[in-house]
Write an enzyme that holds these catalytic residues in place. Sequence first.
Site, short mmCIF file in Angstrom:
data_model
loop_
_atom_site.label_atom_id
_atom_site.label_comp_id
_atom_site.label_asym_id
_atom_site.label_seq_id
_atom_site.Cartn_x
_atom_site.Cartn_y
_atom_site.Cartn_z
N LYS A 1 5.00 -6.55 12.92
CA LYS A 1 3.69 -6.81 13.66
C LYS A 1 3.03 -5.54 13.20
CE LYS A 1 4.50 -10.97 15.69
NZ LYS A 1 5.83 -11.19 15.18
C1 PLP Z 1 6.51 -12.34 15.25
C2 PLP Z 1 7.74 -12.18 14.29
C3 PLP Z 1 8.22 -13.34 13.46
C4 PLP Z 1 7.43 -14.65 13.30
O1 PLP Z 1 6.30 -14.20 12.62
P1 PLP Z 1 4.81 -15.29 12.59
O2 PLP Z 1 3.86 -14.50 11.77
O3 PLP Z 1 4.73 -15.46 14.10
O4 PLP Z 1 5.56 -16.44 12.23
C5 PLP Z 1 9.45 -13.08 12.97
N1 PLP Z 1 10.18 -12.12 13.17
C6 PLP Z 1 9.90 -11.01 13.93
C7 PLP Z 1 10.94 -9.96 14.15
C8 PLP Z 1 8.81 -11.16 14.70
O5 PLP Z 1 8.37 -10.13 15.36
#
Ligand code: PLP
Length: 495
Positions: A112
């Site tokens: 993120k």
């Molecule tokens: C948010 C997240 C995901 C999923 O990603 P999306 O874009 O919501 O599909 C997978 N792994 C981790 C560690 C995340 O923080």
Amino acid sequence: MALSYQSTRGGEKGVTASQAILRGLAEDGGLYMPSEIPALSVSMEELAGMSYQETAYAVMKPFLTDYTEEELKDCIAKAYDSKFDTEEIAPMAKAGGMYFLELFHGKTIAFKDMALSILPHLMTTAAKKNQVDREIVVLTATSGDTGKAAMAGFADVPGTRIIVFYPKGGVSRVQELQMRTQKGSNTSVVAIHGNFDDAQTGVKRLFGDQDLAKELADKGFQFSSANSINIGRLVPQIVYYVYAYAKLLAHGEITDGEPVNVTVPTGNFGNILAAYFAKRMGVPIAKLICASNENKVLYDFFSTGKYDRNREFILTTSPSMDILISSNLERLIYLSTGCDGEKTRGLMESLSRTGAYTVDSEMRAFLTDFIGGYATQDQDGEMIKTLFQKTGYLVDTHTGVAAAVYQDYRKKTGDETKTVIASTASPYKFSRSVMEAIQGPKGEVDEFELIDQMSRLSGIPIPQAVEEIRTAPVLHNRECGKDEMKKEVKDILGV
Ligand SMILES: *Cc1c(COP(=O)(O)O)cnc(C)c1O
């Protein structure tokens, strides 16, 4: 015609990039989409010689048409700096015949950070460009990682407030501590008595509440979103797929034009959608393998054409993927209808009314580049353990799901195309589950003891993000029912 943004539900058109970023969600409840997906304007050979920051400019500029060169370069320079613990920003590791694109070298050790390091800069720039004089309240639902990354990005940014809702009991211990120890007088964190879907639905409802919007406007506030429904999250995420391909080329791992597959551990469908955008821009991506955990609503969708959230919500060891309503899928659905806002709206209304919708055969034909797969918690743990024992490379529980799904796909299809796995979090963020995968049940052992054990075992230095929370005081204690989110927001803002 210059690229602009339009709602997936047909209600708005001709919105500038900066306005779309400021608003987050369209007024008709739809998501903003660019009027076209631009092709890369530089060759892969040129990209192979570029830094992450240069790549970011080349990829983002055609989408963010109303940002000047100076504005965008300034946002990029502020975002991708020494907050990341490696100059490459998104380095790649090869292990077990897979290329792991490590997206967890930012401040909060999850992918993120890749987009949320730049979103606050894009948003404050957008506010200036549009003469916004109200304070921006960034409302965010999190399955664990967005919340911390968004707060880290927005903490003490003048003219902004950030309010995060997370599912109590639905995040890892490290994730919870990271959020509840967040500093910054403009940050608030609320644990809701519900799951991630409740949090996300609640936030969307607050966005659609016109009375509330008016009340807030009178008091000098306006909402925006840091969730991946914001186009300002999606666009920066395209960058690392372009960068990954260019680096594979630069390192002689592939030849120019050679197709590669991408496997993405998926929840809200934001990350994998960015990979699809990279493909549409011209990166030779063959298959997009969408990896789910036991909440396998997307696997079922890609296998049958029916999206159906009517099922039990399962809490797993990959909590950031514990999601039954994958918001960004709406953007792909929209594309699969040939950008038909009416039709997309119909399907989304069916989803909110009945919890399900089915796509027609033309739409399904559009989706054939996507392969759905899922891994159970046991398969995930087994993958983490085997990979570590065989190669010494340690992955987190989300990346483990992706690797397990990919290996299964490879075995079933015999497809030997080189494959990039999006590695979405540091194993330290899910220390208990990762240590248990390798060594078996850990009982009452303290989280930080497990972290120290992991460090001794793997030799990977403990990230700053983890050291910080070891002794940091808990600053946030708010909790509310899933139907009390509005009251909580008003209380926080004092309206
Ligand atoms: C948010 C997240 C995901 C999923 O990603 P999306 O874009 O919501 O599909 C997978 N792994 C981790 C560690 C995340 O923080």
